[in-house]
Enzyme design. Structure first.
Site, short mmCIF file in Angstrom:
data_model
loop_
_atom_site.label_atom_id
_atom_site.label_comp_id
_atom_site.label_asym_id
_atom_site.label_seq_id
_atom_site.Cartn_x
_atom_site.Cartn_y
_atom_site.Cartn_z
N SER A 43 0.85 -1.20 0.00
CA SER A 43 0.00 0.00 0.00
C SER A 43 0.88 1.25 0.00
CB SER A 43 -0.93 0.01 1.22
OG SER A 43 -0.20 -0.24 2.41
N GLU A 178 -9.46 -9.64 2.96
CA GLU A 178 -9.78 -8.23 2.70
C GLU A 178 -11.13 -8.11 2.01
OE1 GLU A 178 -6.65 -5.90 0.94
OE2 GLU A 178 -7.95 -4.15 0.70
O1 KIV Z 1 -0.50 -3.40 1.48
C1 KIV Z 1 -1.27 -3.37 2.46
O2 KIV Z 1 -1.34 -2.39 3.20
C2 KIV Z 1 -2.10 -4.54 2.70
C3 KIV Z 1 -3.19 -4.38 3.72
C4 KIV Z 1 -4.31 -3.66 3.12
C5 KIV Z 1 -3.60 -5.70 4.29
O3 KIV Z 1 -1.94 -5.55 2.08
#
Ligand code: KIV
Length: 260
Positions: A43, A178
Site C-alpha cells: 500500500s 480483505e
Molecule cells: O499493502 C497493504 O497495506 C495490505 C493491507 C491492506 C492488508 O496488504
C-alpha cells in the site's frame, strides 16, 4: 514475536493487532505501544508514493522500507509484502522473498490462492514463513470500480473457502482476508487453525489490520467503510495507536457499520 507464536493467539482467543508502517519512526512508536504485527504493505505505493495502485512498487523499494521498519522493532513481528510480479514463479519468488527476509522481515505476504500453490510450497520448503491474502487482492485491481466486496455469491465464497483450506494445508502461518462479508470471514476463521487477519472482513476474524495513514486520519477523500479514524477521539498519535490496539483486543472494532 516469532511466526509460530501467531497460532497461540488464536488458541487462547486473543485478537491479533496489525498496522502497516513504512518508516522507522512510526514503526518504533507502534512497537512501543505493543502492536502484535507490523505490515510493510505494498500500500506504500498509494499512501507514500502517491500512485493510483500498488502495482508499481518494486522489490528494491520494499527492501528499503522493510529495513527501516525492521531496525526499529523489538517485539512486533514484521511482515513484508511481496510486490506485484515479484512472485510469478517459484525461483523468482524465492530470490525476492530472501531479499525481504535479509532486510529484516520475519514473514512475507503474497496475494492469491491455488494459483500460487507452487510458489507457496517453495517458500515454505525454504523455511520462509508465509502470510497469504485472499478476498480483495489490490494487486489484481486495474480500475477504481474493482475495489468492491468479494465473495458475495455462492461460487466466489466457495472459492475463497477452498483457497483458504488449501493455503493452510500448504503451511501458511496466517491469512489476510480483505473486503469480504463478515459471515464468510467468520466461516473461514472457524474452519482454519491458523489466524485470519481481517480488513473489511468483520469482527470474527482472529485479528485486524488497517493502513496506518487511514486510521491516523491522514488519508484524504472518501475512505472505505471499514476504516475508523482513531485520531477523532484521541489527542495524540500514540493514544490513537493504543486505542486501535484496545478496540481490536476488546472486539469493539470493527463494528457492524464498519463491516459488510
Ligand atoms: O499493502 C497493504 O497495506 C495490505 C493491507 C491492506 C492488508 O496488504
Amino acid at each position: 514475536m516469532k511466526p509460530a507464536d501467531l497460532k497461540q493467539f488464536k488458541q487462547r482467543g486473543e485478537k491479533i493487532t496489525c498496522l502497516t508502517a513504512y518508516d522507522a519512526s512510526l514503526a518504533q512508536l507502534m512497537d512501543s505501544c505493543e502492536i502484535d504485527l507490523i505490515l510493510v504493505g505494498d500500500s506504500l505505493g498509494m499512501v507514500v508514493q502517491g500512485e493510483k495502485s500498488t502495482r508499481t512498487v518494486s522489490v528494491s523499494e520494499m527492501v528499503y522500507h522493510t529495513k527501516a521498519v525492521a531496525k526499529s522493532c523489538n517485539q512486533a513481528l514484521v511482515i513484508a509484502d511481496m510486490p506485484y510480479q515479484s512472485y510469478e514463479e517459484p525461483s523468482m519468488a524465492l530470490e525476492n522473498a530472501k531479499l525481504l527476509i535479509d532486510a529484516g522481515a520475519q514473514m512475507v505476504k503474497l496475494e492469491g490462492g491455488a494459483e500460487r500453490q507452487k510458489v507457496v510450497e517453495t517458500l515454505i520448503e525454504n523455511c520462509i514463513p508465509v502470510c497469504a491474502h485472499l478476498g480483495l487482492q489490490p494487486q489484481k485491481v486495474k480500475k477504481a470500480s474493482d475495489y468492491k466486496v468479494q465473495g458475495k455469491n455462492l461460487g466466489s465464497a466457495k472459492a475463497i473457502i477452498e483457497d483458504a483450506l488449501l493455503l493452510e494445508s500448504l503451511g501458511v502461518e496466517a491469512l489476510v482476508l480483505e473486503c469480504i462479508p463478515s459471515s464468510l470471514a467468520k466461516l473461514v476463521s472457524e474452519q482454519l487453525s491458523i489466524p485470519t487477519i481481517g480488513i473489511g472482513a468483520g469482527k470474527d476474524c482472529d485479528g485486524q489490520v488497517l493502513v496506518c495513514y487511514d486510521m491516523l486520519g491522514i488519508t484524504q477523500g472518501k475512505l472505505p467503510r471499514f476504516v475508523r479514524d482513531f485520531t477523532a477521539a484521541n489527542s495524540s498519535i500514540p493514544m490513537a495507536i493504543k486505542a486501535f490496539i484496545q478496540a481490536v483486543k476488546n472486539q469493539s472494532f470493527p463494528s457492524e457499520k464498519e463491516s459488510y
